[in-house]
Write a protein that holds these residues in place. Structure first.
Motif, PDB file in Angstrom:
ATOM      1  N   TYR A  80      37.109 -39.420 -23.232  1.00 27.69           N
ATOM      2  CA  TYR A  80      37.423 -38.897 -21.924  1.00 27.69           C
ATOM      3  C   TYR A  80      38.288 -37.423 -22.324  1.00 27.69           C
ATOM      4  O   TYR A  80      39.044 -36.888 -21.716  1.00 27.69           O
ATOM      5  CB  TYR A  80      38.437 -39.609 -21.096  1.00 27.69           C
ATOM      6  N   VAL A  81      37.341 -36.688 -23.353  1.00 26.31           N
ATOM      7  CA  VAL A  81      38.049 -35.506 -23.805  1.00 26.31           C
ATOM      8  C   VAL A  81      38.311 -34.510 -22.812  1.00 26.31           C
ATOM      9  O   VAL A  81      39.207 -33.605 -22.768  1.00 26.31           O
ATOM     10  CB  VAL A  81      37.653 -34.978 -25.190  1.00 26.31           C
ATOM     11  N   LEU A  82      37.386 -34.454 -21.805  1.00 23.05           N
ATOM     12  CA  LEU A  82      37.519 -33.277 -20.956  1.00 23.05           C
ATOM     13  C   LEU A  82      38.691 -33.551 -20.012  1.00 23.05           C
ATOM     14  O   LEU A  82      38.945 -32.639 -18.942  1.00 23.05           O
ATOM     15  CB  LEU A  82      36.224 -32.979 -20.266  1.00 23.05           C
ATOM     16  N   GLU A  83      39.344 -34.803 -19.887  1.00 19.54           N
ATOM     17  CA  GLU A  83      40.147 -34.918 -19.105  1.00 19.54           C
ATOM     18  C   GLU A  83      41.632 -34.313 -19.601  1.00 19.54           C
ATOM     19  O   GLU A  83      42.706 -34.273 -18.965  1.00 19.54           O
ATOM     20  CB  GLU A  83      40.406 -36.560 -18.998  1.00 19.54           C
ATOM     21  N   LYS A  84      41.681 -34.206 -20.842  1.00 12.84           N
ATOM     22  CA  LYS A  84      42.684 -33.499 -21.567  1.00 12.84           C
ATOM     23  C   LYS A  84      43.151 -32.211 -21.283  1.00 12.84           C
ATOM     24  O   LYS A  84      42.230 -31.217 -20.753  1.00 12.84           O
ATOM     25  CB  LYS A  84      42.867 -33.497 -23.068  1.00 12.84           C
TER      26      LYS A  84
ATOM     27  N   LYS B 246      44.232 -29.524 -22.536  1.00 12.26           N
ATOM     28  CA  LYS B 246      43.728 -28.503 -23.380  1.00 12.26           C
ATOM     29  C   LYS B 246      42.414 -28.157 -23.345  1.00 12.26           C
ATOM     30  O   LYS B 246      41.980 -26.982 -23.737  1.00 12.26           O
ATOM     31  CB  LYS B 246      43.974 -28.858 -24.900  1.00 12.26           C
ATOM     32  N   PHE B 247      41.453 -29.155 -22.560  1.00 11.04           N
ATOM     33  CA  PHE B 247      40.005 -28.723 -22.381  1.00 11.04           C
ATOM     34  C   PHE B 247      39.690 -28.370 -21.048  1.00 11.04           C
ATOM     35  O   PHE B 247      38.607 -28.639 -20.520  1.00 11.04           O
ATOM     36  CB  PHE B 247      39.420 -29.999 -23.099  1.00 11.04           C
ATOM     37  N   LYS B 248      40.906 -28.193 -20.240  1.00  9.49           N
ATOM     38  CA  LYS B 248      40.605 -27.977 -18.769  1.00  9.49           C
ATOM     39  C   LYS B 248      39.659 -26.815 -18.849  1.00  9.49           C
ATOM     40  O   LYS B 248      38.913 -26.545 -17.942  1.00  9.49           O
ATOM     41  CB  LYS B 248      41.821 -27.808 -18.004  1.00  9.49           C
ATOM     42  N   PHE B 249      39.997 -25.519 -19.519  1.00  9.12           N
ATOM     43  CA  PHE B 249      39.032 -24.295 -19.400  1.00  9.12           C
ATOM     44  C   PHE B 249      37.553 -24.839 -19.521  1.00  9.12           C
ATOM     45  O   PHE B 249      36.695 -24.034 -18.915  1.00  9.12           O
ATOM     46  CB  PHE B 249      39.610 -23.316 -20.455  1.00  9.12           C
ATOM     47  N   LEU B 250      37.319 -25.542 -20.576  1.00  9.13           N
ATOM     48  CA  LEU B 250      35.968 -26.080 -20.797  1.00  9.13           C
ATOM     49  C   LEU B 250      35.635 -26.760 -19.845  1.00  9.13           C
ATOM     50  O   LEU B 250      34.115 -26.603 -19.331  1.00  9.13           O
ATOM     51  CB  LEU B 250      35.998 -26.525 -22.428  1.00  9.13           C
ATOM     52  N   LYS B 251      36.055 -27.691 -19.325  1.00  6.85           N
ATOM     53  CA  LYS B 251      35.477 -28.480 -18.138  1.00  6.85           C
ATOM     54  C   LYS B 251      35.232 -27.798 -16.956  1.00  6.85           C
ATOM     55  O   LYS B 251      34.221 -27.780 -16.413  1.00  6.85           O
ATOM     56  CB  LYS B 251      36.691 -29.770 -17.653  1.00  6.85           C
TER      57      LYS B 251
ATOM     58  N   THR C 287      32.493 -39.832 -18.472  1.00  8.36           N
ATOM     59  CA  THR C 287      32.725 -39.804 -20.173  1.00  8.36           C
ATOM     60  C   THR C 287      32.448 -38.444 -20.670  1.00  8.36           C
ATOM     61  O   THR C 287      31.382 -37.526 -20.392  1.00  8.36           O
ATOM     62  CB  THR C 287      32.140 -41.070 -20.789  1.00  8.36           C
ATOM     63  N   SER C 288      33.050 -38.180 -21.869  1.00  8.66           N
ATOM     64  CA  SER C 288      33.006 -36.976 -22.619  1.00  8.66           C
ATOM     65  C   SER C 288      33.403 -37.257 -24.008  1.00  8.66           C
ATOM     66  O   SER C 288      34.630 -37.727 -24.063  1.00  8.66           O
ATOM     67  CB  SER C 288      33.628 -36.002 -22.008  1.00  8.66           C
ATOM     68  N   TRP C 289      32.665 -36.875 -24.982  1.00 10.69           N
ATOM     69  CA  TRP C 289      33.355 -37.039 -26.493  1.00 10.69           C
ATOM     70  C   TRP C 289      32.499 -36.071 -27.251  1.00 10.69           C
ATOM     71  O   TRP C 289      31.537 -35.496 -27.029  1.00 10.69           O
ATOM     72  CB  TRP C 289      32.944 -38.517 -26.882  1.00 10.69           C
ATOM     73  N   PHE C 290      33.454 -35.913 -28.311  1.00 10.27           N
ATOM     74  CA  PHE C 290      32.706 -34.907 -29.398  1.00 10.27           C
ATOM     75  C   PHE C 290      32.061 -35.735 -30.648  1.00 10.27           C
ATOM     76  O   PHE C 290      32.079 -36.873 -30.592  1.00 10.27           O
ATOM     77  CB  PHE C 290      34.040 -34.251 -30.134  1.00 10.27           C
ATOM     78  N   THR C 291      30.785 -35.193 -30.794  1.00 11.18           N
ATOM     79  CA  THR C 291      30.184 -35.812 -31.855  1.00 11.18           C
ATOM     80  C   THR C 291      30.084 -35.089 -33.152  1.00 11.18           C
ATOM     81  O   THR C 291      29.986 -34.039 -33.124  1.00 11.18           O
ATOM     82  CB  THR C 291      28.626 -36.056 -31.453  1.00 11.18           C
ATOM     83  N   GLN C 292      29.687 -35.915 -34.160  1.00  7.55           N
ATOM     84  CA  GLN C 292      29.638 -35.150 -35.391  1.00  7.55           C
ATOM     85  C   GLN C 292      28.154 -35.764 -36.181  1.00  7.55           C
ATOM     86  O   GLN C 292      27.925 -36.996 -36.177  1.00  7.55           O
ATOM     87  CB  GLN C 292      30.759 -35.523 -36.258  1.00  7.55           C
TER      88      GLN C 292
ATOM     89  N   TYR D  88      28.732 -30.071 -35.133  1.00  8.80           N
ATOM     90  CA  TYR D  88      29.492 -30.611 -33.927  1.00  8.80           C
ATOM     91  C   TYR D  88      29.105 -30.156 -32.527  1.00  8.80           C
ATOM     92  O   TYR D  88      28.589 -28.998 -32.519  1.00  8.80           O
ATOM     93  CB  TYR D  88      31.005 -29.982 -34.175  1.00  8.80           C
ATOM     94  N   SER D  89      29.262 -31.176 -31.570  1.00 10.39           N
ATOM     95  CA  SER D  89      28.889 -31.038 -30.477  1.00 10.39           C
ATOM     96  C   SER D  89      29.776 -31.759 -29.589  1.00 10.39           C
ATOM     97  O   SER D  89      30.501 -32.672 -29.871  1.00 10.39           O
ATOM     98  CB  SER D  89      27.412 -31.461 -30.181  1.00 10.39           C
ATOM     99  N   LEU D  90      29.792 -31.480 -28.257  1.00  6.26           N
ATOM    100  CA  LEU D  90      30.293 -32.336 -27.088  1.00  6.26           C
ATOM    101  C   LEU D  90      29.325 -32.858 -26.294  1.00  6.26           C
ATOM    102  O   LEU D  90      28.482 -32.165 -25.699  1.00  6.26           O
ATOM    103  CB  LEU D  90      31.136 -31.355 -26.272  1.00  6.26           C
TER     104      LEU D  90
END
Length: 199
Positions: A48-52, A54-59, A84-89, A176-178
């Motif tokens: 749930y990274v876009l709920e943080k 620090k990532f409001k600007f990106l959301k 859902t949202s997550w970073f991938t490697q 890296y991606s989201l």
């Protein structure tokens, strides 16, 4: 830009955003390799990274793009929510298996750190075709697969049921991606039908 691939509307747009800023803020990414096994010790909050904050600007940026696709192109009237949202490697020499995304309606990927040959996303048409005909040249109308080459800031939105793979990362660098999923809200189906739901 929206392209019809296998009768499905795939949206892509080059975003001119500071991807280095995003990767510097990035939480622990999930491995995106074929041999990936879910790490039970990984925090659920990393889905749930876009709920943080620090990532409001990106959301906010992604919600604008979703509006362009879901309302501008597809002309839907429902409200939508990023679930859902997550970073991938994707490390060097790794690939991603054929899959689709369940329990959602639209999925997206935003490339953050890429290099040449770092692994294209390829959408697959698994429709059972009775006849396989020769073609003079492959194009978006007659191909059984269609690929997008990643680059920093490229956003791709697609119907979640479309199966896709991640090509081998032939570069020496980690990619890296989201990734994120989107679900409609409100009435789904015809309210007079016996097969409608409200979400």
């Amino acid at each position: 830009m929206t392209e019809l691939i296998f009768g499905k509307a795939i949206y892509s747009n080059q975003l001119y955003i500071d991807t280095k800023k995003i990767t510097s803020l990035m939480d622990v990414p999930r491995k995106n390799a074929t041999n990936y096994i879910h790490n039970k010790s990984q925090s659920k909050e990393n889905l749930y990274v876009l709920e943080k904050d620090k990532f409001k600007f990106l959301k906010d940026i992604l919600l604008e793009e979703l509006q362009a696709y879901l309302y501008g192109v597809m002309k839907y009237t429902n409200k939508f929510q990023i679930t859902t949202s997550w970073f991938t490697q994707l490390d060097s020499n790794e690939t991603g298996h054929l899959h689709n995304h369940r329990n959602c309606f639209v999925s997206g990927i935003l490339y953050l750190q890429t290099n040449p040959d770092c692994g294209s996303i390829t959408f697959q048409d698994l429709t059972d075709r009775r006849l396989v005909l020769g073609v003079e040249e492959h194009n978006i109308f007659n191909s059984r697969s269609w690929s997008y080459e990643p680059n920093d800031g490229l956003l791709i939105l697609f119907p979640s049921e479309v199966r896709h793979t991640v090509g081998k990362n032939k570069s020496k660098h980690t990619r890296y991606s989201l990734a994120f999923n989107v679900t409609p809200r409100g009435l789904i189906g015809n309210e007079m039908s016996d097969s409608h739901i409200r979400i």
